[in-house]
Design a protein around this motif. Sequence first.
Motif, PDB file in Angstrom:
ATOM      1  N   ASN A   8       1.357  -1.043  -0.056  1.00 57.40           N
ATOM      2  CA  ASN A   8      -0.150  -0.297  -0.002  1.00 57.40           C
ATOM      3  C   ASN A   8       1.047   1.186  -0.103  1.00 57.40           C
ATOM      4  O   ASN A   8       0.092   2.593  -0.680  1.00 57.40           O
ATOM      5  CB  ASN A   8      -1.144  -0.601   1.595  1.00 57.40           C
ATOM      6  N   LEU A   9       1.660   1.329   0.558  1.00 54.96           N
ATOM      7  CA  LEU A   9       2.870   2.626   0.066  1.00 54.96           C
ATOM      8  C   LEU A   9       4.012   2.533  -0.651  1.00 54.96           C
ATOM      9  O   LEU A   9       5.205   3.625  -1.316  1.00 54.96           O
ATOM     10  CB  LEU A   9       3.528   1.859   1.464  1.00 54.96           C
ATOM     11  N   ARG A  10       3.428   1.646  -1.805  1.00 55.46           N
ATOM     12  CA  ARG A  10       4.237   1.926  -3.377  1.00 55.46           C
ATOM     13  C   ARG A  10       4.795   3.410  -4.000  1.00 55.46           C
ATOM     14  O   ARG A  10       3.511   4.501  -3.276  1.00 55.46           O
ATOM     15  CB  ARG A  10       3.471   1.130  -4.666  1.00 55.46           C
ATOM     16  N   LEU A  17       7.791   2.679 -12.943  1.00 56.79           N
ATOM     17  CA  LEU A  17       8.671   2.269 -13.950  1.00 56.79           C
ATOM     18  C   LEU A  17       8.084   0.598 -14.110  1.00 56.79           C
ATOM     19  O   LEU A  17       8.835  -0.126 -14.830  1.00 56.79           O
ATOM     20  CB  LEU A  17       9.676   2.451 -12.664  1.00 56.79           C
ATOM     21  N   ASP A  18       7.241   0.339 -13.132  1.00 50.60           N
ATOM     22  CA  ASP A  18       6.689  -0.614 -13.378  1.00 50.60           C
ATOM     23  C   ASP A  18       5.951  -0.638 -14.718  1.00 50.60           C
ATOM     24  O   ASP A  18       5.826  -2.282 -15.552  1.00 50.60           O
ATOM     25  CB  ASP A  18       5.392  -1.616 -12.178  1.00 50.60           C
ATOM     26  N   LEU A  19       5.323  -0.396 -14.807  1.00 47.57           N
ATOM     27  CA  LEU A  19       4.087  -0.443 -15.886  1.00 47.57           C
ATOM     28  C   LEU A  19       4.890   0.008 -17.231  1.00 47.57           C
ATOM     29  O   LEU A  19       5.004  -1.241 -18.364  1.00 47.57           O
ATOM     30  CB  LEU A  19       3.476   0.900 -16.006  1.00 47.57           C
ATOM     31  N   LEU A  20       5.907   0.908 -17.479  1.00 47.79           N
ATOM     32  CA  LEU A  20       6.597   0.848 -18.759  1.00 47.79           C
ATOM     33  C   LEU A  20       7.770   0.700 -18.894  1.00 47.79           C
ATOM     34  O   LEU A  20       8.364   0.547 -19.688  1.00 47.79           O
ATOM     35  CB  LEU A  20       7.699   1.949 -18.559  1.00 47.79           C
ATOM     36  N   MET A  25       6.115  -2.219 -23.959  1.00 45.15           N
ATOM     37  CA  MET A  25       4.941  -0.931 -23.585  1.00 45.15           C
ATOM     38  C   MET A  25       6.238   0.291 -23.777  1.00 45.15           C
ATOM     39  O   MET A  25       5.525   1.320 -24.701  1.00 45.15           O
ATOM     40  CB  MET A  25       5.598  -0.693 -21.783  1.00 45.15           C
ATOM     41  N   LEU A  26       7.482   0.220 -23.658  1.00 45.78           N
ATOM     42  CA  LEU A  26       8.170   0.946 -24.502  1.00 45.78           C
ATOM     43  C   LEU A  26       8.244   1.492 -26.227  1.00 45.78           C
ATOM     44  O   LEU A  26       8.222   2.807 -26.312  1.00 45.78           O
ATOM     45  CB  LEU A  26       9.432   1.381 -23.638  1.00 45.78           C
ATOM     46  N   ARG A  27       7.843   0.546 -26.332  1.00 45.52           N
ATOM     47  CA  ARG A  27       7.989   0.734 -27.215  1.00 45.52           C
ATOM     48  C   ARG A  27       6.898   0.505 -28.433  1.00 45.52           C
ATOM     49  O   ARG A  27       6.293   1.779 -29.332  1.00 45.52           O
ATOM     50  CB  ARG A  27       8.453  -0.807 -28.234  1.00 45.52           C
ATOM     51  N   ILE A  28       6.056   1.433 -27.626  1.00 49.66           N
ATOM     52  CA  ILE A  28       4.089   1.079 -27.732  1.00 49.66           C
ATOM     53  C   ILE A  28       4.506   2.763 -28.086  1.00 49.66           C
ATOM     54  O   ILE A  28       4.010   3.272 -29.479  1.00 49.66           O
ATOM     55  CB  ILE A  28       3.154   1.031 -27.424  1.00 49.66           C
TER      56      ILE A  28
END
Length: 101
Positions: A8-10, A17-20, A25-28
């Motif tokens: 919960n403290l993320r 950074l987790d998403l990217l 993801m970065l290629r898109i």
Amino acid sequence: MASKKRQNLRRPIMELLDLLGKRWMLRIFWELRDGQACSFRDLQQRCDDLSPSVLNVRLKELRAAGYLAVQADGYALTPTGLELLQILGALNDFAAKQTRR
């Protein structure tokens, strides 16, 4: 219980950074860098024939995060996505300087 509190403290930067950091993801992002909308099929081809299921998942994730929108003529980065793209460009410039050292 302690691990739930830690989750919960993320920090927002770690979530970004987790998403990217997800594959493709970065290629898109890179393929949408010109600010023009791109159809699913065209985007798939630009990403070296990325599987439609993976592309669909990544597009949904980008839309949910607010970086991508669906327009009449395809997918395009939102203003927030374009802002992130500028930041990624600056990060790329920084990384390039570091490799020259």
